[in-house]
Motif scaffolding. Structure first.
Motif, mmCIF file in Angstrom:
data_model
loop_
_atom_site.group_PDB
_atom_site.id
_atom_site.type_symbol
_atom_site.label_atom_id
_atom_site.label_comp_id
_atom_site.label_asym_id
_atom_site.label_seq_id
_atom_site.Cartn_x
_atom_site.Cartn_y
_atom_site.Cartn_z
ATOM 1 N N ALA A 178 0.920 -1.253 0.013
ATOM 2 C CA ALA A 178 0.117 0.004 -0.010
ATOM 3 C C ALA A 178 0.923 1.171 0.170
ATOM 4 O O ALA A 178 0.127 2.367 -0.211
ATOM 5 N N HIS A 223 4.564 1.432 -1.259
ATOM 6 C CA HIS A 223 5.326 1.733 -2.380
ATOM 7 C C HIS A 223 4.547 2.304 -3.695
ATOM 8 O O HIS A 223 3.323 1.642 -3.949
ATOM 9 N N PRO A 250 3.329 -1.148 -6.595
ATOM 10 C CA PRO A 250 2.426 -2.246 -6.652
ATOM 11 C C PRO A 250 0.847 -1.666 -6.561
ATOM 12 O O PRO A 250 0.844 -0.506 -5.977
ATOM 13 N N LEU A 286 -3.272 -1.837 -5.681
ATOM 14 C CA LEU A 286 -4.240 -2.447 -4.232
ATOM 15 C C LEU A 286 -5.164 -3.550 -4.946
ATOM 16 O O LEU A 286 -5.567 -4.066 -4.396
ATOM 17 N N PHE A 336 -4.341 6.937 2.959
ATOM 18 C CA PHE A 336 -3.511 6.975 1.854
ATOM 19 C C PHE A 336 -3.255 8.415 1.657
ATOM 20 O O PHE A 336 -4.120 9.386 1.966
ATOM 21 N N THR A 363 -4.734 6.542 -5.730
ATOM 22 C CA THR A 363 -4.796 5.068 -5.300
ATOM 23 C C THR A 363 -6.146 4.561 -5.862
ATOM 24 O O THR A 363 -6.314 3.402 -6.422
ATOM 25 N N ARG A 381 -5.906 3.861 -9.486
ATOM 26 C CA ARG A 381 -5.168 2.954 -9.810
ATOM 27 C C ARG A 381 -5.829 1.391 -9.673
ATOM 28 O O ARG A 381 -5.193 0.444 -9.964
ATOM 29 N N TYR A 382 -6.842 1.314 -8.874
ATOM 30 C CA TYR A 382 -7.652 0.524 -8.577
ATOM 31 C C TYR A 382 -8.769 -0.199 -9.879
ATOM 32 O O TYR A 382 -9.053 -1.245 -9.975
#
Lengths: 75, 393, 366
Positions: free
Chosen positions: B133, B135, B138, B140, C246, C252, C255-256
């Motif tokens: 979570a 770096h 990678p 999720l 986050f 984030t 990116r999911y």
């Protein structure tokens, strides 16, 4: 490395002055003075920051003033 | 004159600058060429004897990858992936040692699965999940598993249908036959007040290859036990995670069995606090199609279908009860999301029991209210292959 | 007049939209989630009050002193020396704000994409590009923002639509489980972003259709509020209780995205639009800084000041901010109150004084 940074800063500052100077020809004395003072201040500050990156600045003053309120947010 | 001189000088300087900028256009500091990268397809994390981490990564071999895509079996191009391992105290530490053995820069952007070895899972996975979570590379979306034995063994399986074992694991998770948990879901489970998690249990079968067989149940971040395939179904029903399912029932008063294909199902957990008693009502509605009928029952008869619907619902109830008996009463681990449901509806009461939820949780009375709808009898009307007069009405 | 270019009220609305959303969308979701938890979608609604207030204050002041910017009329309202001092405060505030904003942007880019690129390179290249835009004057800044906005909104929408299959609407509950306080606390940081609408005080004098200024300003405030509410909701639906853990929840979340194992790895789009948004933001604030300096010193041309002031802004973005943690803590605990004083309280007081002066009729507007 330090001298390299200073050289780089000087180069940038020189570039700014060289770029602005021809346009300042018609301008007033005040304009020229402002540009020179601002750029000079920028150069001085940049060089100081190269030597003392941890130098306290106005941000610290702001922090000191608003810290009591900021603490409320940290709770 | 001076003006002209200045202009000339600035022009020359600007030209030099422009040339300098052209150099910048070729790329930035972080330029990476695709042929300098080693793509990680799957990650395995195991515990070593001296309490360190053994990181194993499945790297794709680009040449072989391209080859297998066209022909069946991949021709003579060899394995499309290799597995490398290294030990370290953290994942990144292990990775830096791994990098010493790999000629290309290890790239995590395409990592699809994270597999925890059994021993590590029992020891706690929290400290190893952070890397995925934090770096920037990678994602999720990587699916997480717990493996029997060592995680590296799973990665080393040579697959038959897919290009790599990591790909198999991902496809299995995608089907959602068992639990399917991404890193994001895992983080959410660990972060919820219920302090529990459930991950799919990945097994190697010497003859059949990889298989998701049951669920590993976590208390906080430590694995406490596992439940088998059958009980996992009950878990999925309660978690509203059932997507691909077949239910086979043996109707009363007749021989044989009928298989149904689940079309869609919806589970609603309705928490209730009545006079200080905590209740959970699970409302389940499923829609199924009959796909196989070897009984003598006529599925065109509304009365029979009504009856079958009832039996189907009962069957689901049984499954869930079995799971509840083990997980709620014996293990006392809330992997069903009851805690979250109570938190959402009764935030104030939840505050009070949050601290001792694991004691409160087994006391919750669960009512299951399931409804099954058999929508269609399939492509045949009466049971196939038996004389008309034997068909039950 | 120092600026000859003119923009329309609509362009002003677009510019202000990107000013607030540009860096806000990077920083705001994480910080509201931290304080407001599952009520994070309420915070932007409360915070938008600061924006409405700022628009009305700026418009009223402009009505009392038409064709003047904040720097010019503060001298008229409270006298020469105090007015100049006030101008200096505004100037410092905006330089620090822009430096802080550019730091957020640079840390975001360096932290998530260009991990090895030095921060100073990211900062200076952005300032350089903005400097060219500001050099071109208000019209250029207005038109670039008009050019970027369709792409910006479109890509934002695409990200949100592609996330729809992964959303879990249950995460919304309990609504106000801990009362209204958490969402108010979560609104403290966004209100400072909304208060940036005071910048309209620098743009209103250059509007072709000043009478529409307030209307479009308010529309812009509502559009921003809507954007923040929707993005916060989407993030909340996707991540629930872990949102606050986050640094950049929207990144984030993007990116999911994975549609049929095919449409994935879309974060470069996110970065591209954010760079475009922040570019407009810095240009507008940069323009206000340059204009204020010129007006404060009574110069007839602001263009020579563009590069020196850009250089200073760059220095301020690294001076006294050692790392991202410090920058983030400054922006969430110190800056909101600094903004509250400078961008909300001082203009209100200014308006009050100006009003009283006009009423007593002792002084005529210039």
């Amino acid at each position: 490395m330090i001298w390299g940074s200073i050289l780089g800063i000087t180069f940038v500052v020189a570039l700014i002055i060289l770029y602005e100077w021809p346009k300042l020809k018609q301008g007033s004395k005040k304009e020229k003075a402002t540009v020179v003072v601002l750029t000079g201040a920028g150069w001085l500050l940049a060089v100081l920051l190269v030597f003392f990156p941890e130098m306290p600045g106005p941000t610290d003053v702001i922090k000191a003033i608003f810290q009591p309120l900021g603490r409320y947010m940290e709770k | 004159m001076i003006n002209l001189y200045f202009r000339k000088l600035t022009n020359i300087l600007l030209c030099i600058c422009l040339c300098f900028f052209m150099l910048l256009l070729t790329g930035c500091w972080d330029r990476t060429e695709i042929n300098d990268l080693a793509l990680v397809l799957g990650t395995g994390i195991d515990k070593t004897d001296d309490n360190k981490i053994q990181l194993s990564v499945q790297l794709s071999i680009p040449k072989a990858m391209g080859g297998t895509q066209q022909g069946t079996g991949g021709g003579g191009s060899g394995k499309p992936t290799i597995v490398k391992k290294a030990t370290g105290s953290t994942i990144y530490d292990a990775m830096s040692r791994l990098q010493e053995k790999v000629s290309r820069k290890i790239f995590w952007g395409h990592n699809r699965v994270v597999i925890f070895g059994e021993a590590l899972a029992k020891d706690g996975i929290r400290k190893d999940i952070d890397f995925f979570a934090r770096h920037p590379e990678p994602r999720l979306r990587a699916y997480t598993f717990v493996s029997t034995g060592k995680a590296i063994d799973i990665l080393e399986v040579i697959p038959e249908l897919e290009r790599s074992s990591a790909e198999i694991a991902r496809e299995l998770a995608n089907f959602k036959i068992g639990m399917s948990v991404t890193v994001k879901d895992l983080l959410q489970m660990l972060n919820s007040g219920a302090d529990s998690a459930a991950l799919p249990w990945l097994e190697i079968n010497p003859t059949e290859g990889l298989r998701v067989n049951g669920t590993a149940v976590f208390k906080k971040d430590k694995m406490k036990g596992s439940i088998n395939d059958k009980l996992t179904r009950g878990l999925l029903w309660l978690r509203d995670d059932v997507h691909l399912a077949t239910v086979t029932i043996e109707p009363k008063n007749t021989k044989g069995s009928i298989s149904f294909n689940l079309l869609r199902s919806k589970t609603k957990l309705v928490p209730k606090i009545v006079d200080g008693k905590w209740q959970m009502i699970a409302k389940i509605t499923t829609e199924d199609d009959a796909v196989e009928n070897d009984t003598a029952l006529n599925l065109m008869d509304p009365k029979i279908v009504k009856d079958l619907e009832k039996q189907l619902a009962q069957r689901i109830n049984q499954r869930i009860r079995m799971t509840l008996n083990l997980v709620q009463k014996d293990m006392r681990i809330d992997v069903f999301g009851f805690g979250e449901a109570f938190h959402r509806k009764y935030p104030n009461e939840w505050e009070k029991v949050k601290g001792h939820w694991s004691e409160k949780f087994p006391e919750i009375e669960v009512k299951i209210d399931s409804k099954a709808h058999i929508r269609r009898p399939g492509m045949s009307t009466e049971p196939q292959g038996i004389p008309k007069n034997e068909v039950k009405k | 007049m120092i600026e000859k270019g003119r923009i329309s009220a609509f362009q002003m609305a677009i510019m202000m939209y990107l000013v607030v959303v540009g860096t806000g969308i990077i920083f705001i979701p994480g910080i509201t989630a931290k304080y407001a938890k599952q009520d994070m979608w309420l915070s932007p609604i409360l915070a938008s009050l600061a924006g409405i207030l700022a628009v009305c204050t700026a418009f009223q002041l402009h009505k009392l002193y038409p064709k003047q910017t904040l720097i010019e009329y503060s001298v008229n309202v409270i006298g020469k020396i105090p007015g100049k001092v006030l101008g200096l405060i505004f100037l410092f505030f905006y330089i620090r704000m822009n430096a802080g904003g550019i730091r957020i942007y640079a840390d975001f880019v360096a932290g998530s994409f260009f991990t090895e690129t030095p921060l100073i390179v990211i900062i200076s290249t952005m300032i350089l590009v903005c400097a060219f835009a500001v050099h071109g004057g208000i019209e250029v800044v207005g038109r670039t923002s008009q050019f970027f906005i369709p792409l910006y909104v479109l890509f934002l929408l695409i990200i949100i639509i592609l996330l729809l299959p992964d959303l879990d609407f249950k995460n919304l509950f309990p609504v106000m489980g801990n009362g209204l306080m958490p969402s108010i606390k979560g609104a403290i940081t966004p209100q400072s972003w909304f208060a940036e609408f005071l910048l309209t005080a620098f743009l209103l004098p250059f509007l072709k259709d000043v009478n529409k200024g307030r209307k479009w300003g308010l529309i812009s405030v509502f559009a921003i509020m809507f954007t923040f509410v929707v993005t916060n909701l989407v993030i909340l639906f996707l991540m629930g209780s872990i949102t606050a853990s986050f640094t950049y929840p929207l990144l984030t979340a993007s990116r999911y995205i994975s549609i049929a194992d095919f449409l994935q790895h879309l974060e470069s789009i996110v970065m591209a639009i954010w760079v475009a948004g922040t570019f407009v933001k810095f240009s507008v604030v940069y323009y206000a800084i340059v204009l204020s300096t010129a007006q404060l010193l009574g110069l007839s041309n602001y263009r020579p000041l563009v590069f020196p002031l850009g250089f200073l802004t760059m220095l301020f973005s690294i001076w006294g901010v050692a790392n991202e943690t410090e920058s983030s803590s400054y922006n969430s605990t110190i800056f909101p109150f600094f903004s509250l004083v400078v961008q909300t309280l001082i203009p209100l007081l200014l308006l009050l004084v100006a009003f009283l002066r006009k009423k007593s009729g002792r002084r005529k507007p210039n």
